[in-house]
Write a protein that holds these residues in place. Structure first.
Motif, PDB file in Angstrom:
ATOM      1  N   HIS A 158      33.686  62.981  17.223  1.00  0.00           N
ATOM      2  CA  HIS A 158      33.515  61.574  17.564  1.00  0.00           C
ATOM      3  C   HIS A 158      32.037  61.214  17.442  1.00  0.00           C
ATOM      4  O   HIS A 158      31.172  62.074  17.581  1.00  0.00           O
ATOM      5  N   ALA A 159      31.755  59.949  17.223  1.00  0.00           N
ATOM      6  CA  ALA A 159      30.375  59.456  17.259  1.00  0.00           C
ATOM      7  C   ALA A 159      30.220  58.595  18.494  1.00  0.00           C
ATOM      8  O   ALA A 159      31.040  57.708  18.755  1.00  0.00           O
ATOM      9  N   ASP A 173      28.726  55.503   7.293  1.00  0.00           N
ATOM     10  CA  ASP A 173      28.451  56.465   6.231  1.00  0.00           C
ATOM     11  C   ASP A 173      29.287  57.734   6.292  1.00  0.00           C
ATOM     12  O   ASP A 173      29.458  58.407   5.280  1.00  0.00           O
ATOM     13  N   ARG A 174      29.793  58.089   7.472  1.00  0.00           N
ATOM     14  CA  ARG A 174      30.550  59.327   7.629  1.00  0.00           C
ATOM     15  C   ARG A 174      31.866  59.096   8.372  1.00  0.00           C
ATOM     16  O   ARG A 174      32.420  60.005   8.969  1.00  0.00           O
ATOM     17  N   GLY A 175      32.361  57.867   8.325  1.00  0.00           N
ATOM     18  CA  GLY A 175      33.570  57.517   9.058  1.00  0.00           C
ATOM     19  C   GLY A 175      34.794  58.306   8.654  1.00  0.00           C
ATOM     20  O   GLY A 175      35.741  58.412   9.430  1.00  0.00           O
ATOM     21  N   ASP A 176      34.769  58.890   7.477  1.00  0.00           N
ATOM     22  CA  ASP A 176      35.910  59.679   7.025  1.00  0.00           C
ATOM     23  C   ASP A 176      36.006  61.024   7.748  1.00  0.00           C
ATOM     24  O   ASP A 176      36.923  61.804   7.495  1.00  0.00           O
ATOM     25  N   THR A 177      35.080  61.290   8.680  1.00  0.00           N
ATOM     26  CA  THR A 177      35.087  62.552   9.413  1.00  0.00           C
ATOM     27  C   THR A 177      35.231  62.363  10.920  1.00  0.00           C
ATOM     28  O   THR A 177      35.212  63.344  11.656  1.00  0.00           O
ATOM     29  N   LEU A 178      35.370  61.120  11.378  1.00  0.00           N
ATOM     30  CA  LEU A 178      35.327  60.832  12.811  1.00  0.00           C
ATOM     31  C   LEU A 178      36.695  60.468  13.379  1.00  0.00           C
ATOM     32  O   LEU A 178      37.415  59.648  12.809  1.00  0.00           O
ATOM     33  N   SER A 218      42.281  61.903  18.208  1.00  0.00           N
ATOM     34  CA  SER A 218      42.175  62.951  17.202  1.00  0.00           C
ATOM     35  C   SER A 218      42.237  62.284  15.828  1.00  0.00           C
ATOM     36  O   SER A 218      42.981  61.309  15.634  1.00  0.00           O
ATOM     37  N   PHE A 219      41.462  62.794  14.892  1.00  0.00           N
ATOM     38  CA  PHE A 219      41.408  62.208  13.548  1.00  0.00           C
ATOM     39  C   PHE A 219      42.803  62.142  12.929  1.00  0.00           C
ATOM     40  O   PHE A 219      43.565  63.094  12.966  1.00  0.00           O
TER      41      PHE A 219
END
Length: 162
Positions: free
Chosen positions: A16-17, A33-38, A137-138
């Motif tokens: 999470h961010a 920029d990295r939302g595909d990992t959060l 969870s993603f």
């Protein structure tokens, strides 16, 4: 993220961010920029698209994240500003409004909270942030979208953004 996964037993579906103030503004950048990992994002007095003196482009400029992650956005009302004392370079409530509108327009599930205590973080907002992290969870639907937000640490000053 990759280095942490190489060295620690982390669940990459539970990244999470989260940030407060300037860290929350950076959370906007990380989500962009990295939302595909959060799995989700949490901002406490953050936001997007802040016009700053001497900056050529907005601070924490919004762009659609690659993944429609759930977002918990908390701001402190009319006095949630920096640096304060009559000088306002960043109005975090206005910046959070801008972020909320854009996330909703892009299909994100957003819970918006406004505590009206200025540029501070109430204890129950911290507890709600932890509840938020534990619940997401993603790639999974937000349980708060499905079941409502009544269980988010009893925050009666929060609502689902529309």
């Amino acid at each position: 993220r990759a280095c942490a996964a190489d060295q620690l037993p982390i669940d990459l579906h539970r990244v999470h961010a989260m940030g407060v103030s300037g860290g929350a503004l950076f959370t906007t950048v990380v989500a962009r920029d990295r939302g595909d990992t959060l799995a989700s994002m949490i901002e406490l007095s953050g936001g997007a698209d802040i016009d700053m003196l001497t900056f050529d482009s907005p601070l924490s400029e919004y762009a659609t994240p690659a993944y429609a992650m759930p977002a918990l956005l908390v701001s402190g009302g009319a006095t949630d500003a920096w640096p304060g004392g009559g000088l306002e370079l960043v109005n975090f409530t206005n910046a959070t409004d801008a972020l909320e509108d854009q996330l909703v327009d892009d299909g994100h599930f957003v819970v918006r909270c406004e505590h009206n205590m200025g540029h501070s973080i109430p204890t129950n907002a911290v507890a709600a942030s932890w509840d938020w992290v534990e619940a997401h969870s993603f790639g999974s639907e937000s349980p708060f979208e499905r079941d409502g937000i009544d269980d988010v640490s009893s925050l009666d000053w929060c609502s689902v953004a529309e």
